[in-house]
Design a protein around this motif. Structure first.
Motif, PDB file in Angstrom:
ATOM      1  N   TRP A  90      37.067  26.210 -25.343  1.00 18.61           N
ATOM      2  CA  TRP A  90      36.655  25.370 -26.452  1.00 18.61           C
ATOM      3  C   TRP A  90      35.688  26.171 -27.410  1.00 18.61           C
ATOM      4  N   MET A  91      35.087  27.046 -27.022  1.00 23.46           N
ATOM      5  CA  MET A  91      34.100  27.864 -28.023  1.00 23.46           C
ATOM      6  C   MET A  91      34.817  28.454 -28.821  1.00 23.46           C
ATOM      7  N   LEU A  92      35.601  29.446 -28.355  1.00 27.14           N
ATOM      8  CA  LEU A  92      36.397  30.208 -28.995  1.00 27.14           C
ATOM      9  C   LEU A  92      37.442  29.642 -30.009  1.00 27.14           C
ATOM     10  N   ASP A  93      38.282  28.609 -29.501  1.00 28.81           N
ATOM     11  CA  ASP A  93      39.385  27.905 -30.125  1.00 28.81           C
ATOM     12  C   ASP A  93      39.133  26.972 -30.948  1.00 28.81           C
ATOM     13  N   ALA A  94      38.053  26.144 -30.628  1.00 33.28           N
ATOM     14  CA  ALA A  94      37.595  24.903 -31.409  1.00 33.28           C
ATOM     15  C   ALA A  94      36.601  25.188 -32.377  1.00 33.28           C
ATOM     16  N   LEU A  95      35.555  26.067 -31.912  1.00 28.20           N
ATOM     17  CA  LEU A  95      34.149  26.257 -32.731  1.00 28.20           C
ATOM     18  C   LEU A  95      34.423  27.581 -33.464  1.00 28.20           C
ATOM     19  N   LYS A  96      35.397  28.379 -33.002  1.00 22.37           N
ATOM     20  CA  LYS A  96      35.493  29.677 -33.561  1.00 22.37           C
ATOM     21  C   LYS A  96      34.371  30.324 -33.548  1.00 22.37           C
ATOM     22  N   ALA A  97      33.767  30.315 -32.295  1.00 27.84           N
ATOM     23  CA  ALA A  97      32.415  31.231 -32.204  1.00 27.84           C
ATOM     24  C   ALA A  97      32.770  32.620 -32.210  1.00 27.84           C
ATOM     25  N   GLU A  98      32.299  33.400 -33.044  1.00 27.69           N
ATOM     26  CA  GLU A  98      32.625  34.860 -33.372  1.00 27.69           C
ATOM     27  C   GLU A  98      31.301  35.615 -32.430  1.00 27.69           C
ATOM     28  N   LYS A  99      30.024  35.243 -32.799  1.00 24.59           N
ATOM     29  CA  LYS A  99      28.978  36.258 -31.887  1.00 24.59           C
ATOM     30  C   LYS A  99      28.289  35.111 -31.324  1.00 24.59           C
ATOM     31  N   ILE A 100      28.513  35.512 -29.914  1.00 20.44           N
ATOM     32  CA  ILE A 100      27.560  34.527 -28.909  1.00 20.44           C
ATOM     33  C   ILE A 100      26.684  35.079 -28.134  1.00 20.44           C
ATOM     34  N   ALA A 101      25.647  34.471 -28.283  1.00 22.03           N
ATOM     35  CA  ALA A 101      24.185  34.729 -27.453  1.00 22.03           C
ATOM     36  C   ALA A 101      24.382  34.128 -26.097  1.00 22.03           C
ATOM     37  N   LEU A 102      23.962  34.427 -25.076  1.00 19.94           N
ATOM     38  CA  LEU A 102      23.785  33.677 -23.699  1.00 19.94           C
ATOM     39  C   LEU A 102      22.585  33.704 -23.272  1.00 19.94           C
ATOM     40  N   ILE A 103      21.772  32.630 -23.118  1.00 14.86           N
ATOM     41  CA  ILE A 103      20.617  32.741 -22.339  1.00 14.86           C
ATOM     42  C   ILE A 103      20.851  31.654 -21.319  1.00 14.86           C
ATOM     43  N   TRP A 104      20.566  32.305 -19.938  1.00 12.04           N
ATOM     44  CA  TRP A 104      20.579  31.580 -18.707  1.00 12.04           C
ATOM     45  C   TRP A 104      19.691  31.849 -17.624  1.00 12.04           C
ATOM     46  N   VAL A 105      19.434  30.703 -16.946  1.00 12.06           N
ATOM     47  CA  VAL A 105      18.321  30.864 -15.770  1.00 12.06           C
ATOM     48  C   VAL A 105      18.653  31.607 -14.623  1.00 12.06           C
ATOM     49  N   ASN A 106      17.896  32.400 -14.453  1.00 11.42           N
ATOM     50  CA  ASN A 106      18.081  33.561 -13.253  1.00 11.42           C
ATOM     51  C   ASN A 106      17.919  32.905 -11.705  1.00 11.42           C
ATOM     52  N   ASN A 107      18.933  32.045 -11.592  1.00  9.18           N
ATOM     53  CA  ASN A 107      18.890  31.470 -10.063  1.00  9.18           C
ATOM     54  C   ASN A 107      20.288  31.168  -9.618  1.00  9.18           C
TER      55      ASN A 107
END
Lengths: 321, 292, 390
Positions: C156-173
């Protein structure tokens, strides 16, 4: 003294015979209680007898758990893992005992608490060794050739054997000059030194032996559960052990038994009252400190005294200081 | 460089809140040898009180704040002193430590059980509109927190160094026996210190509520960091606790950005352990003034 | 002597306590619920419990399954894995037909082997990949695992949103790590990598380090994968710094429990979610309404999971035609179940060979502090075959 020892023997005999007829749930609860008893005995030694506050018992416990889990993955016998875990916990207990020589209670509480947090972070982030957040599953139970402790009943007896080792060795330590030295430290450091107790060694030992027992408890905990992850060894669990020891009775030999039993059984009794048991623990801890520093053992003493109006000498001692 | 400044401002802003809790901590230790393991919950409870007065009862902000400080000083200051501390003080440090651990659990679990396990929203006190200074973006909220904390801490410092009550507190901190010989009512002073601490944590609560949100478990991290701050800075000095708080705030922000986000919780601890081993009286602490 | 004095009555008390086992009526199907009623997972466990109870009530009203009524009982795990193992063993004593719970994956991983040994099918609310990686054929998820979820998310993010540069924030568990690994994996399959990849802590308050890095990276989209409160704090601070990046997430970012504390700051966030109360699917709207009538609160994804889980069991038992645990277990692998045969499933679903699901999902956007469904996304794979199970 001998009568006390007979009492322990009788308790041991009972704990071998009674569970034979129990189903797997009750066996599991009893096994878990025994593991907690081992851990609580360790903390009681450090905190209850020697008066050195430790908030990192869960970290010491993790050394045992991870030692048997990691070595077990490589086919190493369970007992070797257990010995390694206990040794690592003992060594770290010594290391942490050193600040105990230098700093006072509140600093010690802080150092041990900080140690618990750092150990948790290392367990979580050192993925190649510990499996990180995903933990390690299928931790194997011990087997001696054809004799396997995989069934719940056999593993219960296996834990019981180690618990007996812990109980008797703790009993021996506390009735020896070590125990007297620990209590002397707690009661009055200055006086202890004057009467010739070498503070340094005994303080270190009180810490290291308590840690070693925690390591052993952890080693038995991992295969009992079968799965471990860093979340099982957080500060919360250290505080749970602290509550166990305080509720049972600080510096009382029976304390850890009662404390471990109460913490595993009370939520069952209060089933349906949702989270009230946590509030009851917290309240009980405060009330114990205020009115009954001897913990639940104190209650029993009181009842006994009023019925017999007689006290017998034992290895327990006055309120913690 | 711009990032560095941005991070430092955030670190100081959060550090100012740690400092307030740490100062209260130090005051308690000085006058009564109380290690308050419930310090974090001493911030959480007023935060919930603020939600009650401001969001639910819809009192005007100033009135809600006053009510919060009042409730906190009465309950966590006077109440805790009378019910817990007076009795346990005679028994040494350890029972009091365990009792405050019990108290922290009691407050936390009660809020979770009887109020809510979820986070509650809290309206912003200062404007959150971004103010752009080149590439640095700050908001009134950060500046406001810093200024507010500075004013409170400054006032406290004046109180301790310029008033009779403050002098008496210093005297008790330095030598309790001598102070009582000199005719100072030590017990009353301890009560006043507890109330002062509760007022401080209440103010800290009001400042953090919009940023942290109000949740029963936010006290865990906060109490720990106040504790780190007090030890790092020096347990016997207000300015030590202030320095410690700011240091912890800045170190954790910078290290998460520049060193490792995986170990962000460890860096302040490493400093703490180093301080304990090398200079146990704290960076800014003075050995001679240790409260006995 | 004092020792034996204390220990004996203690043991006696313990024996009496343990000896009490509840009696049970005949002719009912026991479905114990294992849930996080107290401890850190209290709000999650309550949703799961209430929804399973609602489903059982619905089914019993219509005559039960194959003529037998269902009966639930609730066991609290205290959000503690050792305790979850204890209560699992306890409920197995009563010879239940299936087990519903637990939701926290650290508990589920610890207790699922025991259910398998007993041969009692287990329906869980967990989504972590560690559940399906164990090769356990007795555990059934009630939603996507993170690998299915993240595959759809990346698509979805690549095809529909055309997200070019993605930052990833995730909880470390375990939750965040599982999602992180899958997200990065599927990005890599498309020849991409996150421009920023930072872990956060549970209970973290200040997100300036993360936001500063996101800003410096020039990311167009930031994928936010924390728990609800941390997401709310993150969004508040993102708006405060005036970042132009577009926030994207999955269930936790657009959950009501994020929106309520986060307020207006969460507006504009877009998420790919498996289950949502705002879904336009009529069956879900109806279930959501009845849940609210009964419990006076909006069901979340965990509630839908519990409700669907009970109906998965019902659909499988009906297709098998008898109360046979082994056959039901076999039926629930590599099989399609539709709302046509069992309306309580709410949506058609496919159970794969690992016990994980594939089914349609939703794209939602937070508008005026409400999450609104803007699009329905089809299944990830397929078409799948329906197998009879007689």
């Amino acid at each position: 003294m001998t009568r006390g020892r007979w009492g322990l023997m009788a308790a041991l005999a009972l704990s071998v015979v009674v569970p034979l007829g129990l189903d797997q749930y009750k066996l599991y609860v009893l096994s878990l209680t025994l593991v907690y008893v081992i851990l609580a005995i360790g903390l009681n030694l450090t905190l209850g007898y020697a008066g050195q506050i430790s908030l990192c018992h869960a970290a010491f416990m993790s050394f045992g758990s991870y030692a048997v889990a990691i070595l077990g993955q490589h086919g190493v016998a369970f007992e070797i893992g257990l010995v390694v875990g206990v040794a690592v916990a003992f060594a770290w207990g010594l290391v942490l005992g050193f600040p105990a020589l230098k700093v006072k209670h509140h600093y010690l509480a802080m150092v041990t608490l900080g140690f618990n947090i750092i150990v948790f972070l290392v367990l979580r982030n050192w993925e190649s060794l510990t499996g990180g957040s995903f933990g390690i599953s299928n931790v194997a139970r011990p087997a001696w050739g054809p004799l396997s402790f995989k069934s719940d009943r056999a593993f219960y007896l296996y834990i019981l054997a180690w618990a007996a080792v812990v109980v008797f060795s703790a009993y021996w330590i506390l009735t020896s000059r070590w125990g007297r030295a620990f209590r002397a430290i707690r009661e009055n450091e200055m006086r202890a030194e004057v009467v010739g107790v070498s503070l340094r060694n005994y303080k270190l030992m009180a810490f290291a032996i308590g840690a070693a027992y925690a390591g052993m408890g952890g080693a038995l905990f991992a295969p009992l559960l079968g799965y471990i992850d860093p979340g099982a060894y957080t500060l919360d669990r250290s505080i749970q052990f602290l509550m166990m020891v305080v509720l049972g009775g600080l510096g009382r030999f029976e304390g850890p038994f009662i404390g471990a039993l109460v913490v595993t059984v009370l939520p069952e009794v209060l089933r349906g009252s949702e989270g009230l048991y946590l509030i009851i623990y917290a309240l009980a801890v405060i009330l114990m400190m205020l009115f009954m520093p001897k913990g639940l053992v104190g209650l029993w003493d009181l009842a006994w005294r009023s019925s017999r109006s007689r006290t017998s000498p034992s290895i327990s001692s006055a309120s913690p200081r | 460089m711009a990032d560095f400044v941005q991070l430092s401002v955030a670190g100081v802003s959060i550090g100012a809140i740690y400092a307030m809790a740490a100062i209260g901590f130090v005051l308690l230790w000085q006058t009564s040898n109380t290690i308050n393991f419930a310090q974090g919950e001493f911030v959480v409870l007023p935060a919930f009180a603020m939600v009650l007065f401001f969001v639910i009862f819809r009192l005007p902000f100033a009135a809600a704040m006053l009510a919060t400080v009042l409730v906190s000083t009465l309950l966590l200051g006077w109440g805790v002193k009378q019910l817990l501390v007076t009795r346990l003080l005679r028994m040494g440090v350890l029972p009091l430590v365990i009792a405050t651990i019990g108290l922290s659990l009691l407050i936390r679990y009660s809020l979770q059980q009887f109020w809510t396990p979820l986070a509650l929203p809290f309206p912003a006190i200062f404007s959150r509109d971004p103010i752009r200074l080149g590439t640095i973006v700050v908001s009134l909220e950060e500046i406001g927190n810093i200024v507010f904390a500075a004013v409170v801490i400054g006032a406290l410092q004046l109180f301790i160094t310029r008033t009779k009550l403050g002098w008496a507190m210093q005297a008790v901190a330095q030598n309790r026996t001598l102070a009582s010989v000199l005719g100072i009512n030590v017990s009353r002073l301890v009560t006043i210190t507890f109330m002062l601490n509760a007022a401080l944590t209440a103010v800290a609560a009001i400042l953090i509520a919009p940023v942290y949100l109000v949740k029963y478990d936010i006290g865990i991290g906060l109490g720990l960091k106040a504790f780190y701050a007090a030890i790092i800075g020096g347990f016997n000095q207000i300015r030590g606790a202030l320095l410690g708080g700011l240091l912890v705030g800045v170190v954790e922000t910078l290290s998460a950005a520049y060193i490792s986000s995986h170990f962000r919780d460890a860096f302040a601890l490493v400093i703490l352990i180093a301080v304990l081993l090398l200079k146990p009286e704290g960076i800014w602490g003075v050995k001679e003034e240790w409260a006995s | 002597m004092r020792t034996v004095r204390t220990v004996q009555p203690l043991l006696a008390a313990l024996v009496t306590l343990l000896a009490v086992t509840p009696a049970s009526p005949q002719g009912v199907i026991k479905l114990p619920i294992l849930a996080e009623i107290t401890g850190g997972g209290a709000s999650v466990g309550a949703m799961w419990r209430d929804a399973v109870n609602l489903a059982v009530e619905d089914i019993n009203k219509k005559g039960g399954i194959l003529g037998l009524k269902l009966e639930t009982s609730v066991q609290d795990t205290q959000t503690d894995p050792p305790t979850s193992v204890a209560v699992m063993r306890r409920v197995l004593n009563d010879k239940p037909f299936a087990i519903f719970g637990t939701v926290y994956s650290s508990s589920t991983v610890a207790n699922m082997d025991i259910a398998r040994q007993a041969g009692v099918p287990q329906f869980t609310g967990s989504e972590s990949i560690i559940i399906t990686q164990k090769g356990n054929d007795n555990i059934f998820l009630t939603s996507f695992t993170q690998d299915t979820g993240m595959a759809k998310q990346v698509r979805w993010m690549l095809d529909a949103l055309k997200a070019e540069k993605i930052a990833l924030i995730w909880v470390n568990n375990a939750f965040g790590k599982g999602g992180h690994d899958m997200f990065v994996h599927f990005l890599k399959e498309r020849g991409k990598a996150p421009v920023v990849d930072i872990s956060t802590e549970v209970q973290q308050a200040d997100f300036t380090p993360e936001l500063t890095k996101v800003r410096a990276s020039g990311a167009t989209h930031v994928m936010v994968y924390n728990h609800e409160e941390e997401n709310a704090r993150f969004m508040i601070q993102l708006r405060k710094m005036g970042l132009a990046v577009e926030p994207v997430g999955e269930t936790t970012l657009c959950a009501q429990t994020t929106i309520t504390p986060g307020g207006g700051a969460v507006n504009g966030a877009r998420c790919h979610v498996g289950l949502t109360a705002g879904s336009p699917v009529p069956l879900m709207v109806d279930m959501s309404r009845r849940f609210q009538e009964k419990y006076n609160r909006v069901p979340d994804h965990n509630a839908f999971k519990g409700y669907i889980g009970v109906h998965m069991l019902k659909a499988a038992v009906q297709r098998v035609g008898s109360w046979d645990q082994a056959k039901v277990r076999a039926c629930l692998h590599n099989n399609v179940f539709t709302t046509a045969e069992e309306a309580g499933l709410l949506m058609d679903l496919y159970v794969n060979e690992k016990g994980s699901l594939d089914r349609p999902s939703f794209i939602v956007e937070v508008k005026d502090q409400k999450s609104v469904v803007t699009k329905t996304v089809g299944m990830l794979g397929g078409p799948y075959n329906t197998r009879p199970c007689k």
